[in-house]
Design an enzyme around this catalytic site. Structure first.
Site, PDB file in Angstrom:
ATOM      1  N   HIS A   1       0.722  -1.531   0.203  1.00 38.04           N
ATOM      2  CA  HIS A   1       0.365  -0.067   0.201  1.00 38.04           C
ATOM      3  C   HIS A   1       0.913   1.332  -0.232  1.00 38.04           C
ATOM      4  O   HIS A   1       1.011   2.373  -0.462  1.00 38.04           O
ATOM      5  CB  HIS A   1      -0.716  -0.041   1.278  1.00 38.04           C
TER       6      HIS A   1
ATOM      7  N   HIS B   1     -10.058   2.350  -1.241  1.00 32.08           N
ATOM      8  CA  HIS B   1     -10.880   2.372   0.569  1.00 32.08           C
ATOM      9  C   HIS B   1     -11.180   0.740   0.711  1.00 32.08           C
ATOM     10  O   HIS B   1     -12.433   0.423   1.011  1.00 32.08           O
ATOM     11  CB  HIS B   1     -11.234   3.341   1.782  1.00 32.08           C
TER      12      HIS B   1
ATOM     13  N   HIS C   1     -10.448  -3.123   1.124  1.00 35.21           N
ATOM     14  CA  HIS C   1     -10.947  -3.734   2.072  1.00 35.21           C
ATOM     15  C   HIS C   1     -11.562  -3.658   3.088  1.00 35.21           C
ATOM     16  O   HIS C   1     -12.404  -3.829   3.812  1.00 35.21           O
ATOM     17  CB  HIS C   1      -8.879  -4.199   2.926  1.00 35.21           C
TER      18      HIS C   1
ATOM     19  N   GLN D   1      -7.927   8.999  12.479  1.00 36.95           N
ATOM     20  CA  GLN D   1      -7.940   9.867  11.451  1.00 36.95           C
ATOM     21  C   GLN D   1      -7.949  11.005  11.664  1.00 36.95           C
ATOM     22  O   GLN D   1      -7.746  11.995  12.827  1.00 36.95           O
ATOM     23  CB  GLN D   1      -9.503   9.691  10.932  1.00 36.95           C
TER      24      GLN D   1
END
Length: 764
Positions: free
Chosen positions: A61, A112, A114, A336
């Site tokens: 990733h 996004h 999975h 986040q």
């Protein structure tokens, strides 16, 4: 945070003194040779925190270790002329292009996938939040989002769970941010049943001089972490805590498993956006990086690597929302709504004051240093001492085995020409309604009406449109248009051509609005890179996309690669998603997608229609067939189409336009007629096969509606450029029927009912 750790902190000093201590590198996704390389770089075994950093930053990733040898082809095929308007490109948080009058636009699409299967709501919501922060990090105000969604069969039991969560996640986060969702695509196919695709695009605008980049330079400059506090959410997603070495649960000692999906707070993100914009306006930021995948491990190593090369960080200064977190957990948390900025010492107080104004927590956690080391301490002890480039930019590079699938020839030989083709008027009518009433072509109103499309008041095209359009400058009317497209079915049949068809459709969608396409972004969704057949598909798709951009003369400004999209050993259809950004000097001259805006309109079909139905929705719906070869793509013709539509828009020659893609001309006419709530009469020229004319998916075609008195001038415009233009009918505002003369007719009410009832019936 003070004591309560489950074991002694693994410091650099301790790592050097215990070279043979076993470490869970395999559980963290590292291979034996990768672990050995880390030891060689450091001259010792890594600490727990260093091992966690390398594991996430060397993941597929973050490092693109299986794809970067192919992605270089984008740079190799980009000419200086294509780069002329590009202000930031591949390698930055998002691409930035000049759009004129001192304005710039930045856009990017990311996946996004999975997380959105595991926890659909938060997976999709934090996908929106992450891509929005990428745009913020460029110095821009985010102004809109789009989404590319792919789910399993619409009638499968689990699809409802995933669709419901994903759509609510996108709307819940985007609507709360006040960002209009101006378009996208929703596809249903069995291959995505256990692996949905949630690709989200965000676009932002900024003045050219406000561009910011991600780098840390100037020894003594401070590193400030601001935004939400750091917790344990997201860590499981990168497998940092796969063993007891790194572990315990949220409540304290003994935690083994943590959530793999981040938890978003759109209201924190909203104030973070406004806070960042005020910081930029005040000139308080030298460099900035958002915290997304790999969290602080990524932000600190990338900032240091892109700057002067040295940085010191006090990890225990990071504000936490969970007790007893270890250094590895703090570094790799994907909590986040966080950003990391580099700020001159004399500006720190002003920076913190702006953050206080917006009630955004902000903490000085380190500073830029001389040298080429990233050193991170935990309560005074060094837990990380690494060359940052080896973490962020010098990870493994793999030349994976490639093999053309053994079944490819058989797949291509299995054409749709053996299928029964409707011939009578009644058969053609039934076919049109069957396609329109399928989950593949039915109206997506049920989904898009959950999104706010017009918040902020600058959306000028969204519903029914081929591309979303926004006003950028209220004085001049300057605007941008954006479209995203992809086709896994075509890409399976021919990955090179399939990628170009996705590019061509996105490019054509933007051109259909009257805007001029100027830049490309992408999100490449494929199966396992360890599968040679998947890597062949990937390599072919990249080359097709890069070569296509070279013909169109527009650059790829950035993108994303998502591998391991498969259920068990079965990969998804190879799905390159392509986004195209266009510019229009005045949104008042945009071309709407509906018929009937002017009386007595003439309908013309631009481009060539050929017998190309392999991989089509017709073959899928009527026979569940996938085989043969995709439609031919002519990118030089696509450029001509764009030039004609732009010129026609400037001269007011076109009153409506709609791209032809899935479902062919039949679907385009239905959508345009329903959008305009008007009837029309289609008359095919003699010698044309009505079935092919209605349902072929030949590329490079646009349906246009012209004022009757402008037909000759428009035809002359097409003839001058060698663009085929065929008159195929007229619009009838006094009628409520779509008629194909001599074959069949169907009322708008039946078309609307057939199309609009499908998704509410499945998911409502």
């Amino acid at each position: 945070m003070t004591s309560g750790l489950t074991h002694a902190v693994d410091t650099v000093e301790r790592a050097a003194a215990t070279p043979d201590e076993p470490q869970p590198f395999r559980e963290l996704g590292l291979k034996a040779d990768e672990y050995q390389r880390i030891r060689e770089i450091l001259g010792r075994r890594p600490t727990d925190a260093e091992l966690a950093m390398y594991s996430v930053m060397w993941s597929e990733h973050c490092s693109y270790k299986s794809s970067k040898i192919y992605l270089r082809y984008f740079a190799e095929t980009t000419t200086d002329e294509m780069r002329a308007g590009m202000l930031a490109g591949i390698g930055q948080n998002a691409g930035v292009v000049d759009i004129g009058d001192g304005w710039a636009a930045t856009f990017k699409v990311e996946s996004h996938n999975h997380p959105s299967y595991v926890e659909p709501y938060q997976g999709a919501a934090t996908g929106v939040g992450g891509i929005v922060r990428d745009i913020m990090a460029m110095g821009a105000r985010p102004v809109a989002v789009m989404d590319q969604l792919r789910f399993g069969p619409a009638d499968a039991p689990d699809t409802r769970r995933v669709v419901d969560g994903v759509v609510r996640g996108i709307s819940g986060y985007g609507n709360s941010l006040g960002l209009p969702n101006i378009g996208g695509e929703t596809v249903f196919d069995p291959c995505y049943a256990g692996n949905p695709l949630v690709n989200v695009l965000c676009v932002g605008v900024l003045r050219r001089e406000d561009l910011h980049l991600a780098f840390a330079s100037g020894a003594g400059n401070k590193v400030i972490l601001f935004g939400a506090r750091t917790g344990l959410d997201g860590i499981g997603g990168v497998s940092v805590l796969a063993s007891d070495t790194f572990g315990g649960d949220e409540s304290g000692p003994g935690r083994k498993k943590l959530p793999s999906v981040q938890v978003g707070d759109p209201f924190m993100e909203k104030v973070l956006i406004e806070c960042c914009l005020e910081l930029y306006a005040a000139g308080l930021v030298i460099g900035i990086q958002d915290l997304g995948g790999a969290g602080l491990a990524c932000a600190t190593s990338e900032l240091a690597s892109a700057g002067d090369g040295g940085m010191t960080v006090r990890l225990d200064a990071v504000p936490l929302r969970t007790n007893n977190m270890t250094p590895a957990e703090v570094l790799c948390s994907e909590s986040q709504e966080r950003m990391c900025a580099v700020v001159a010492p004399q500006n720190v107080d002003a920076f913190l004051a702006v953050c206080r104004k917006w009630e955004v927590p902000a903490t000085v956690i380190g500073e830029v240093a001389d040298g080429d080391r990233l050193r991170i301490t935990w309560h005074g002890e060094t837990v990380v001492d690494v060359p940052p480039r080896t973490v962020a930019h010098e990870g493994p590079v793999y030349h994976r085995p490639i093999a053309r699938p053994a079944s490819q020839d058989e797949l291509n030989a299995n054409t749709s020409r053996t299928l029964h083709r409707p011939a009578t008027g009644e058969e053609l009518r039934s076919t049109l309604l069957a396609l329109l009433g399928s989950s593949h072509l039915c109206s997506r109103r049920f989904i898009v009406e959950q999104y706010d499309r017009y918040v902020r008041g600058n959306t000028v095209l969204a519903e029914h449109a081929d591309a979303g359009m926004l006003r950028v400058d209220e004085c001049s009317g300057r605007g941008i248009a954006v479209s995203t497209d992809g086709s896994g079915r075509y890409t399976l049949l021919d990955p090179y051509t399939g990628a170009q068809l996705a590019l061509a459709e996105a490019y054509r969608n933007v051109a259909t609005t009257g805007a001029t396409p100027v830049a490309v972004t992408n999100c490449l969704n494929f199966g396992s890179p360890e599968d040679p057949e998947v890597m062949w598909q990937f390599a072919q798709a990249v080359r097709g996309l890069a070569d296509g951009c070279a013909v169109l003369g527009i650059p790829v400004t950035g993108g994303n690669v998502s591998f391991y999209n498969q259920t068990g050993s079965t990969p998804i259809l190879p799905t390159p998603v392509v986004g195209v950004l266009g510019v229009i000097d005045d949104v008042n001259r945009r071309i709407p997608p509906a018929l009937g805006s002017k009386p007595g309109e003439v309908l013309m079909l631009l481009g060539d229609t050929r017998d190309e139905l392999d991989g089509s929705v017709w073959a899928q719906v009527t026979a569940d067939h996938l085989g043969g070869l995709p439609p031919a793509v002519d990118l030089a013709r696509e450029r001509v189409l764009a030039e004609v539509l732009s010129a026609a828009s400037r001269d007011g020659l076109v009153s409506g336009a709609h791209d032809l893609s899935e479902g062919g001309l039949a679907q385009a006419i239905v959508e345009a007629a329903l959008a305009g709530e008007t009837g029309c009469r289609i008359v095919f020229p003699e010698g044309y096969d009505p079935f092919v004319m209605l349902f072929s998916e030949s590329a490079g075609r646009i349906l246009v509606a012209l004022p009757r008195d402008g037909e000759n001038k428009f035809r002359s415009l097409c003839d001058t450029r060698g663009l085929p233009a065929t008159r195929i009918g007229v619009v009838d505002k006094d009628s409520d029927t779509l008629e194909v003369q001599g074959l069949f007719s169907v009322t708008l009410a039946e078309l609307r009912s057939t199309s609009y009832r499908v998704l509410p019936g499945l998911f409502g």
